[in-house]
Design a protein around this motif. Sequence first.
Motif, PDB file in Angstrom:
ATOM      1  N   LEU A 691      38.523  27.139 -42.346  1.00  0.00           N
ATOM      2  CA  LEU A 691      39.388  28.155 -42.946  1.00  0.00           C
ATOM      3  C   LEU A 691      38.475  29.261 -43.448  1.00  0.00           C
ATOM      4  N   LEU A 692      38.713  30.483 -42.986  1.00  0.00           N
ATOM      5  CA  LEU A 692      37.848  31.601 -43.343  1.00  0.00           C
ATOM      6  C   LEU A 692      38.650  32.719 -44.006  1.00  0.00           C
ATOM      7  N   THR A 693      38.025  33.368 -44.966  1.00  0.00           N
ATOM      8  CA  THR A 693      38.542  34.630 -45.485  1.00  0.00           C
ATOM      9  C   THR A 693      37.692  35.722 -44.852  1.00  0.00           C
ATOM     10  N   VAL A 694      38.313  36.645 -44.137  1.00  0.00           N
ATOM     11  CA  VAL A 694      37.552  37.640 -43.365  1.00  0.00           C
ATOM     12  C   VAL A 694      38.013  39.054 -43.683  1.00  0.00           C
ATOM     13  N   GLU A 695      37.070  39.967 -43.565  1.00  0.00           N
ATOM     14  CA  GLU A 695      37.387  41.400 -43.538  1.00  0.00           C
ATOM     15  C   GLU A 695      37.510  41.782 -42.073  1.00  0.00           C
ATOM     16  N   ALA A 696      38.699  42.195 -41.660  1.00  0.00           N
ATOM     17  CA  ALA A 696      38.918  42.580 -40.260  1.00  0.00           C
ATOM     18  C   ALA A 696      38.995  44.099 -40.180  1.00  0.00           C
ATOM     19  N   GLU A 697      38.218  44.650 -39.253  1.00  0.00           N
ATOM     20  CA  GLU A 697      38.138  46.107 -39.128  1.00  0.00           C
ATOM     21  C   GLU A 697      38.289  46.511 -37.674  1.00  0.00           C
ATOM     22  N   GLN A 698      39.176  47.473 -37.439  1.00  0.00           N
ATOM     23  CA  GLN A 698      39.344  48.017 -36.093  1.00  0.00           C
ATOM     24  C   GLN A 698      38.260  49.060 -35.889  1.00  0.00           C
ATOM     25  N   LYS A 699      37.264  48.740 -35.057  1.00  0.00           N
ATOM     26  CA  LYS A 699      36.116  49.628 -34.905  1.00  0.00           C
ATOM     27  C   LYS A 699      35.720  49.701 -33.445  1.00  0.00           C
ATOM     28  N   GLU A 700      35.527  50.945 -32.966  1.00  0.00           N
ATOM     29  CA  GLU A 700      35.132  51.157 -31.569  1.00  0.00           C
ATOM     30  C   GLU A 700      36.030  50.370 -30.621  1.00  0.00           C
ATOM     31  N   ASP A 701      37.329  50.478 -30.878  1.00  0.00           N
ATOM     32  CA  ASP A 701      38.355  49.906 -29.989  1.00  0.00           C
ATOM     33  C   ASP A 701      38.357  48.376 -29.945  1.00  0.00           C
ATOM     34  N   GLN A 702      37.741  47.728 -30.916  1.00  0.00           N
ATOM     35  CA  GLN A 702      37.851  46.275 -30.997  1.00  0.00           C
ATOM     36  C   GLN A 702      37.818  45.829 -32.456  1.00  0.00           C
ATOM     37  N   ILE A 703      38.290  44.615 -32.706  1.00  0.00           N
ATOM     38  CA  ILE A 703      38.344  44.107 -34.072  1.00  0.00           C
ATOM     39  C   ILE A 703      37.037  43.397 -34.381  1.00  0.00           C
ATOM     40  N   ARG A 704      36.448  43.781 -35.518  1.00  0.00           N
ATOM     41  CA  ARG A 704      35.226  43.118 -35.972  1.00  0.00           C
ATOM     42  C   ARG A 704      35.550  42.327 -37.240  1.00  0.00           C
ATOM     43  N   PHE A 705      35.174  41.059 -37.221  1.00  0.00           N
ATOM     44  CA  PHE A 705      35.431  40.188 -38.360  1.00  0.00           C
ATOM     45  C   PHE A 705      34.129  39.918 -39.108  1.00  0.00           C
ATOM     46  N   THR A 706      34.167  40.090 -40.437  1.00  0.00           N
ATOM     47  CA  THR A 706      33.035  39.730 -41.292  1.00  0.00           C
ATOM     48  C   THR A 706      33.514  38.681 -42.279  1.00  0.00           C
ATOM     49  N   CYS A 707      32.780  37.593 -42.391  1.00  0.00           N
ATOM     50  CA  CYS A 707      33.226  36.452 -43.199  1.00  0.00           C
ATOM     51  C   CYS A 707      32.918  36.662 -44.672  1.00  0.00           C
ATOM     52  N   GLY A 708      33.921  36.450 -45.525  1.00  0.00           N
ATOM     53  CA  GLY A 708      33.731  36.519 -46.976  1.00  0.00           C
ATOM     54  C   GLY A 708      33.696  35.147 -47.620  1.00  0.00           C
ATOM     55  N   ARG A 709      34.350  34.170 -46.987  1.00  0.00           N
ATOM     56  CA  ARG A 709      34.392  32.794 -47.514  1.00  0.00           C
ATOM     57  C   ARG A 709      34.673  31.848 -46.351  1.00  0.00           C
ATOM     58  N   ILE A 710      34.074  30.654 -46.425  1.00  0.00           N
ATOM     59  CA  ILE A 710      34.266  29.690 -45.349  1.00  0.00           C
ATOM     60  C   ILE A 710      34.293  28.274 -45.931  1.00  0.00           C
ATOM     61  N   GLU A 711      35.220  27.446 -45.453  1.00  0.00           N
ATOM     62  CA  GLU A 711      35.327  26.066 -45.943  1.00  0.00           C
ATOM     63  C   GLU A 711      36.008  25.219 -44.857  1.00  0.00           C
TER      64      GLU A 711
END
Length: 793
Positions: A691-711
């Motif tokens: 289970l992840l908490t992610v920052e999802a960003e639409q960038k350069e025509d694709q979604i980039r996910f950066t993880c903020g929390r993981i368990e």
Amino acid sequence: DNAIPVGPGRGSGAGSLVAYALKITDLDPLEYDLLFERFLNPERVSMPDFDVDFCQDRREEVIKYVQDKYGKDRVAQIITFGKLQARAVVRDVGRVLQMPYGQVDRLSKMIPNNPANPVTLQEALDQDPDLRLEIKKDDTSVRLIEIALQLEGLYRHASTHAAGVVIGDRPLHELVPVYRDPRSDMPVTQFNMKFVEQAGLVKFDFLGLKTMTVLQKAVEIVEHTEGKIIDLLTMPMDDAPTYELMARGDTVGVFQLESTGMRDVLRKVKPNRFSDIIALVSLYRPGPMDNIPTYVAVKEGREEPDYMHPLLKPLLIDTYGIMIYQEQVMQAAQVLAGYSLGGADLLRRAMGKKIKEEMDKQRRMFVDGADEHHNVASEKSEAIFDQIAAFAGYGFNKSHAAAYALIAYWTAYLKCHHPKAFMAASMTLDLGNTDKLAIFKQDMDKMKLPLLQPDLNRSDAIFKVEDDGVRYALGALKGVGEQAMESLVIERREKGDYKSIEDYAGRLDPKSMNRRQLEQMAKAGVFDSLNDHRAQMADGAEVILKHANSLHDERTSGQVSLFGGDDGGAGGLGLPPLPQVPRWSALEQLAAEFGAIGFYLSAHPLDDRLDQFASLGISTLTQIEEALVNKPAARFQVGGVLLKKQERISQKGSKFAFLQLSDPTGVFEVMIFSEMLAASRDHLNPGTMLLLTVEAEQKEDQIRFTCGRIEPLEGALDNKIQTVEVECDQNLNVQELHETLSAAQGGPTRIILQVMIDGGRKAELTLPSRYTLSAEVRDTLRNQNGVVQVRVA
């Protein structure tokens, strides 16, 4: 004449009308405004060439034909030299120093592997303290690195250019030194590609293009399954459904148009004519990409096109005022400043190289020519020259783009009108690439096109079309070998379906099969139609092989069994009983299937979590994609099964990783930084549900996910399960159910029993107690007698 698929011909040679008439190329240069002078002109110094794409599988036949036609001593491949790069030099030196393989392997794997931007050994040492620490543990490792640093970058071996072939008018050894590769009967020039042309030889590119093989195979499948004969060269180029498929971005598997970013661009541009595809193939590159918003805005009528000068409008009207192609640069110079097309080609090259002295000379010629031929004021012609120069810096060869666009259109047409044949052909050509097969599976799910599980009596070694979908290929299973699967299929075709596991063992050639292969087949569900107890089949692989071996020995020795007569070679003794082992739980079965196939085929481990995800606000990949349509970034909770982890080292020397995860709606990649990577390393094993908490960003025509929390998902959600529905039939063992639930009593979860009764009716009963139902307890319930389904509601 030999039914070898050939591409339409690309590169500047597509501008030759003679080449089109001789069927060297398949694009009409008059229809698409392709210029002969881009291919050949009096001012051109270097030799032109044709780039011809052949079917990947039959390229060698073409080269052999050329050898036979012109003489084996007049045709050669071109040499290339492989260098000792960071990982390779460590492995080679370690081998010479006779160091243990495991030690050398561990060191080499700590060096980042990035083929696009290779890291030197010194850079790896500077960036990674863990690597430096590992080396200092052992004096031999220190010596290994000292030697490797001195050898890195030296030539390691000679190889051959992937496509280049030279043909001479006399034996090649009279012109250049040649070398004979002991593994090949074809000579190789000792000059590399750069110097072989300077020696006066003409280079021909015999390129193997996988897409041509896909097209040929798809056409053959259509003819075999639908009885239709498709001729790619007479295919209608204005097919509305094909352009609609592109406009939706449904182009996975479509040549040049399948990347995530390109599919997003297709949805914006909404191509409705062939020239749009040519433009997109040219625009979707760094630099020209900046013009895509303008292209879309002018096409939709939201902006007015800028043609720079009325005389240039006929050249630019097709591309909405944007100068995309090198041919447009040449034509603009011809129309506005009176250049010959040969001279305009020199202008184009000068603009591309941006050599100041040459540019100043061309600027004067352009301004003077515009004034002389059309009375264009010098200020205006200077401004036009600057604008053209800006375009020319990244202008694309239209001849090349048009050929690629044609192949793209062919693949899109087949995907649109013959999706099963197209997907079967595409997946067959990526038989050993499970990552690509997983993408195709995901796309087929969106198309509502079933990918049927591998089956001993239905599957072939390659993917095949059936009435209700595409049947998974036996040869695509991990670790089984396509040749072994092909022999199994040939046996079935010649002597009929396998009637039982015993029949299969009796007809099996034990020389072509080992225990590992049989286990993989069992885990993938290949034997389900004969025995759906996958755990038993995997565990019994050794029993089956021993029986097959004894029968094979019996047949080859010519002995007759004491216990039976002529039974078609199955022997007198029957197959010994297979081991009595418990059935795998649903999750265990999926994990085994994943190991054998490389992705989840029959179901997904999180399928029964979707209702719980919805109630807890945990998003799926599809929901995130929909949510980001109207906003550039947001935070989400997302669940997924970890597929793989790739660690990297940043320029500052800190570690980070890319995690590839899968949920029931797709596959996505999440970036995780050093602190969280170190803290969560114990959870990051393939197959773990997270289970992840992610920052999802639409960038350069694709979604980039950066993880903020993981368990771990199980631990995070088990205490949040509110309701579990247990569906049972009349064979329910109530005592067994009572014992399992008594042990799980106390917790937040209520249980609803749904029991089938006479007449097809269902009785529903809510149990009075509350329970803690971990994944293990739910699996235990699923495996009990009379339990049909366990759902997290």
